[in-house]
Design a protein around this motif. Structure first.
Motif, PDB file in Angstrom:
ATOM      1  N   MET A   1       0.833  -1.092   0.049  1.00 20.08           N
ATOM      2  CA  MET A   1      -0.081  -0.004   0.054  1.00 20.08           C
ATOM      3  C   MET A   1       0.811   1.076  -0.155  1.00 20.08           C
ATOM      4  SD  MET A   1      -3.188  -1.005   2.746  1.00 20.08           S
ATOM      5  CE  MET A   1      -3.869   0.441   2.460  1.00 20.08           C
TER       6      MET A   1
ATOM      7  N   GLU B   1      -0.916   7.122  -1.142  1.00 17.19           N
ATOM      8  CA  GLU B   1      -2.228   7.557  -1.883  1.00 17.19           C
ATOM      9  C   GLU B   1      -3.583   6.466  -1.374  1.00 17.19           C
ATOM     10  OE1 GLU B   1      -3.914   8.115  -6.163  1.00 17.19           O
ATOM     11  OE2 GLU B   1      -1.587   8.757  -6.180  1.00 17.19           O
ATOM     12  N   SER B   2      -3.074   5.230  -1.226  1.00 17.30           N
ATOM     13  CA  SER B   2      -3.965   4.289  -1.199  1.00 17.30           C
ATOM     14  C   SER B   2      -4.623   4.612   0.482  1.00 17.30           C
ATOM     15  CB  SER B   2      -3.885   3.117  -1.471  1.00 17.30           C
ATOM     16  OG  SER B   2      -2.629   2.578  -0.817  1.00 17.30           O
TER      17      SER B   2
ATOM     18  N   VAL C   1      -6.900   7.448   0.686  1.00 16.91           N
ATOM     19  CA  VAL C   1      -8.312   7.316   0.029  1.00 16.91           C
ATOM     20  C   VAL C   1      -9.117   6.608   1.106  1.00 16.91           C
ATOM     21  CG1 VAL C   1      -9.616   5.915  -1.586  1.00 16.91           C
ATOM     22  CG2 VAL C   1      -7.433   7.295  -2.227  1.00 16.91           C
TER      23      VAL C   1
END
Length: 70
Positions: free
Chosen positions: A1, A4-5, A8
């Motif tokens: 990961m 950015e993830s 989110v």
């Protein structure tokens, strides 16, 4: 990961928390309104009972409404 993830995922969790909080507040406001209505009805009925109680005493009733046929 990557970052950015993770960002989110954090936004999704935050949005879910906001929805849950708003639902909880809606339930609390509804309960508070119901309680306020019940309290107002209690006060109205209590005042009505007190005002009717004046007529239960014969001496006071005669003063309030004299010369009524019995």
């Amino acid at each position: 990961m990557n970052w950015e993830s993770i960002g989110v995922l954090a936004e999704i969790i935050g949005a879910g928390a906001v929805v849950v909080t708003l639902a909880y507040l809606a339930v609390q406001i509804r309960a508070q309104n119901r309680e306020a209505r019940m309290s107002a009805m209690h006060e109205i009925s209590e005042a009505f009972r007190e005002s009717i109680g004046t007529f239960s005493d014969l001496e006071k009733a005669d003063i309030i409404m004299p010369n009524l046929p019995v």
